[in-house]
Design an enzyme around this catalytic site. Structure first.
Site, PDB file in Angstrom:
ATOM      1  N   TYR A  64      -2.471   2.695  -2.616  1.00 58.18           N
ATOM      2  CA  TYR A  64      -1.968   3.907  -1.954  1.00 58.18           C
ATOM      3  C   TYR A  64      -2.010   3.754  -0.446  1.00 58.18           C
ATOM      4  O   TYR A  64      -2.705   2.907   0.107  1.00 58.18           O
ATOM      5  CB  TYR A  64      -2.746   5.151  -2.403  1.00 58.18           C
ATOM      6  CG  TYR A  64      -4.143   5.278  -1.820  1.00 58.18           C
ATOM      7  CD1 TYR A  64      -4.372   6.026  -0.668  1.00 58.18           C
ATOM      8  CD2 TYR A  64      -5.234   4.674  -2.433  1.00 58.18           C
ATOM      9  CE1 TYR A  64      -5.652   6.156  -0.155  1.00 58.18           C
ATOM     10  CE2 TYR A  64      -6.510   4.802  -1.927  1.00 58.18           C
ATOM     11  CZ  TYR A  64      -6.713   5.546  -0.780  1.00 58.18           C
ATOM     12  OH  TYR A  64      -7.979   5.677  -0.258  1.00 58.18           O
ATOM     13  N   CYS A  65      -1.225   4.600   0.219  1.00 54.49           N
ATOM     14  CA  CYS A  65      -1.224   4.713   1.679  1.00 54.49           C
ATOM     15  C   CYS A  65      -1.120   6.201   1.991  1.00 54.49           C
ATOM     16  O   CYS A  65      -1.526   7.029   1.183  1.00 54.49           O
ATOM     17  CB  CYS A  65      -0.074   3.904   2.292  1.00 54.49           C
ATOM     18  SG  CYS A  65       1.563   4.492   1.837  1.00 54.49           S
ATOM     19  N   ALA A  66      -0.563   6.561   3.133  1.00 52.43           N
ATOM     20  CA  ALA A  66      -0.459   7.973   3.497  1.00 52.43           C
ATOM     21  C   ALA A  66       0.648   8.685   2.720  1.00 52.43           C
ATOM     22  O   ALA A  66       0.449   9.775   2.202  1.00 52.43           O
ATOM     23  CB  ALA A  66      -0.238   8.131   4.998  1.00 52.43           C
ATOM     24  N   PHE A  93      -1.670   9.447  -0.053  1.00 49.08           N
ATOM     25  CA  PHE A  93      -2.877  10.254   0.187  1.00 49.08           C
ATOM     26  C   PHE A  93      -2.538  11.636   0.738  1.00 49.08           C
ATOM     27  O   PHE A  93      -3.276  12.583   0.510  1.00 49.08           O
ATOM     28  CB  PHE A  93      -3.805   9.504   1.137  1.00 49.08           C
ATOM     29  CG  PHE A  93      -5.192  10.085   1.225  1.00 49.08           C
ATOM     30  CD1 PHE A  93      -6.078   9.947   0.176  1.00 49.08           C
ATOM     31  CD2 PHE A  93      -5.610  10.759   2.365  1.00 49.08           C
ATOM     32  CE1 PHE A  93      -7.360  10.479   0.247  1.00 49.08           C
ATOM     33  CE2 PHE A  93      -6.879  11.289   2.450  1.00 49.08           C
ATOM     34  CZ  PHE A  93      -7.753  11.153   1.390  1.00 49.08           C
TER      35      PHE A  93
END
Length: 101
Positions: A64-66, A93
Protein backbone atom coordinates in the site's frame (compact mmCIF):
# COMPACT_ATOMS: atom_id res chain seq x y z
CA UNK A 1 -3.39 -7.87 -8.05
CA UNK A 2 -5.68 -4.95 -7.09
CA UNK A 3 -7.88 -5.64 -4.08
CA UNK A 4 -10.45 -3.48 -2.33
CA UNK A 5 -9.72 -2.81 1.34
CA UNK A 6 -12.06 -5.39 2.85
CA UNK A 7 -10.75 -8.23 0.66
CA UNK A 8 -7.11 -7.07 0.99
CA UNK A 9 -7.26 -6.99 4.81
CA UNK A 10 -9.24 -10.21 5.31
CA UNK A 11 -6.98 -12.07 2.87
CA UNK A 12 -3.90 -10.80 4.76
CA UNK A 13 -5.35 -11.79 8.15
CA UNK A 14 -5.88 -15.34 6.89
CA UNK A 15 -2.46 -15.58 5.20
CA UNK A 16 0.27 -17.17 7.32
CA UNK A 17 2.78 -16.18 4.61
CA UNK A 18 1.57 -12.58 4.28
CA UNK A 19 3.78 -9.52 4.66
CA UNK A 20 2.54 -5.91 4.45
CA UNK A 21 4.76 -3.41 2.64
CA UNK A 22 4.23 0.35 2.86
CA UNK A 23 5.95 2.03 -0.11
CA UNK A 24 5.40 5.60 1.12
CA UNK A 25 8.18 7.91 2.34
CA UNK A 26 9.58 7.55 5.84
CA UNK A 27 7.76 10.75 6.94
CA UNK A 28 4.44 9.41 5.66
CA UNK A 29 5.10 6.07 7.35
CA UNK A 30 5.93 7.74 10.68
CA UNK A 31 2.69 9.76 10.60
CA UNK A 32 0.57 6.58 10.60
CA UNK A 33 0.71 3.06 9.24
CA UNK A 34 -1.06 -0.28 9.08
CA UNK A 35 0.20 -2.41 12.02
CA UNK A 36 3.11 -4.72 11.22
CA UNK A 37 3.97 -3.12 7.89
CA UNK A 38 7.51 -2.78 6.55
CA UNK A 39 8.48 0.59 5.08
CA UNK A 40 10.31 0.32 1.74
CA UNK A 41 10.09 3.73 0.03
CA UNK A 42 9.52 3.36 -3.72
CA UNK A 43 11.01 6.85 -4.25
CA UNK A 44 14.44 5.42 -3.31
CA UNK A 45 14.71 4.10 -6.89
CA UNK A 46 17.51 1.55 -7.04
CA UNK A 47 17.54 1.44 -3.23
CA UNK A 48 13.93 0.24 -3.39
CA UNK A 49 14.96 -2.53 -5.81
CA UNK A 50 17.82 -3.62 -3.53
CA UNK A 51 15.53 -3.83 -0.49
CA UNK A 52 12.79 -5.66 -2.40
CA UNK A 53 15.28 -8.22 -3.74
CA UNK A 54 16.19 -9.13 -0.13
CA UNK A 55 12.63 -10.38 0.47
CA UNK A 56 11.53 -14.02 0.29
CA UNK A 57 9.74 -14.44 -3.05
CA UNK A 58 7.77 -17.41 -1.69
CA UNK A 59 5.82 -15.07 0.64
CA UNK A 60 2.67 -13.11 -0.23
CA UNK A 61 3.01 -9.33 -0.24
CA UNK A 62 0.24 -6.85 0.56
CA UNK A 63 1.39 -3.47 -0.71
CA UNK A 64 0.00 0.00 0.00
CA UNK A 65 0.84 3.68 -0.34
CA UNK A 66 -1.20 6.86 0.20
CA UNK A 67 -3.65 6.53 -2.70
CA UNK A 68 -2.82 3.28 -4.50
CA UNK A 69 -0.71 4.58 -7.40
CA UNK A 70 2.80 4.08 -6.00
CA UNK A 71 1.80 0.70 -4.59
CA UNK A 72 0.41 -0.39 -7.98
CA UNK A 73 3.76 0.60 -9.52
CA UNK A 74 5.61 -1.26 -6.76
CA UNK A 75 3.53 -4.39 -7.42
CA UNK A 76 4.46 -4.17 -11.10
CA UNK A 77 8.16 -3.87 -10.26
CA UNK A 78 7.92 -6.78 -7.82
CA UNK A 79 6.26 -8.96 -10.46
CA UNK A 80 9.05 -8.10 -12.92
CA UNK A 81 11.54 -9.21 -10.25
CA UNK A 82 9.83 -12.59 -9.95
CA UNK A 83 7.39 -12.10 -7.09
CA UNK A 84 4.22 -14.05 -7.87
CA UNK A 85 1.85 -13.00 -5.09
CA UNK A 86 1.59 -9.23 -4.74
CA UNK A 87 -1.64 -7.48 -3.83
CA UNK A 88 -2.22 -3.74 -4.17
CA UNK A 89 -4.52 -1.93 -1.75
CA UNK A 90 -6.94 0.05 -3.93
CA UNK A 91 -7.38 3.58 -2.55
CA UNK A 92 -4.34 3.29 -0.29
CA UNK A 93 -3.85 4.50 3.26
CA UNK A 94 -5.85 7.69 2.68
CA UNK A 95 -9.03 5.56 2.39
CA UNK A 96 -8.01 3.03 5.05
CA UNK A 97 -10.52 2.51 7.86
CA UNK A 98 -8.84 -0.48 9.50
CA UNK A 99 -6.40 -0.50 12.44
CA UNK A 100 -3.45 1.92 12.45
CA UNK A 101 -0.29 2.55 14.46
Amino acid sequence: MNLEQKEWWSQFLNDEHGIIIDVRTEDEFESGKIPGSLNIDIYKGQGFIYEIEELDKSKNFYVYCAAGVRSANACGVMQQLGFENVFNLVGGFSNWDGPTD
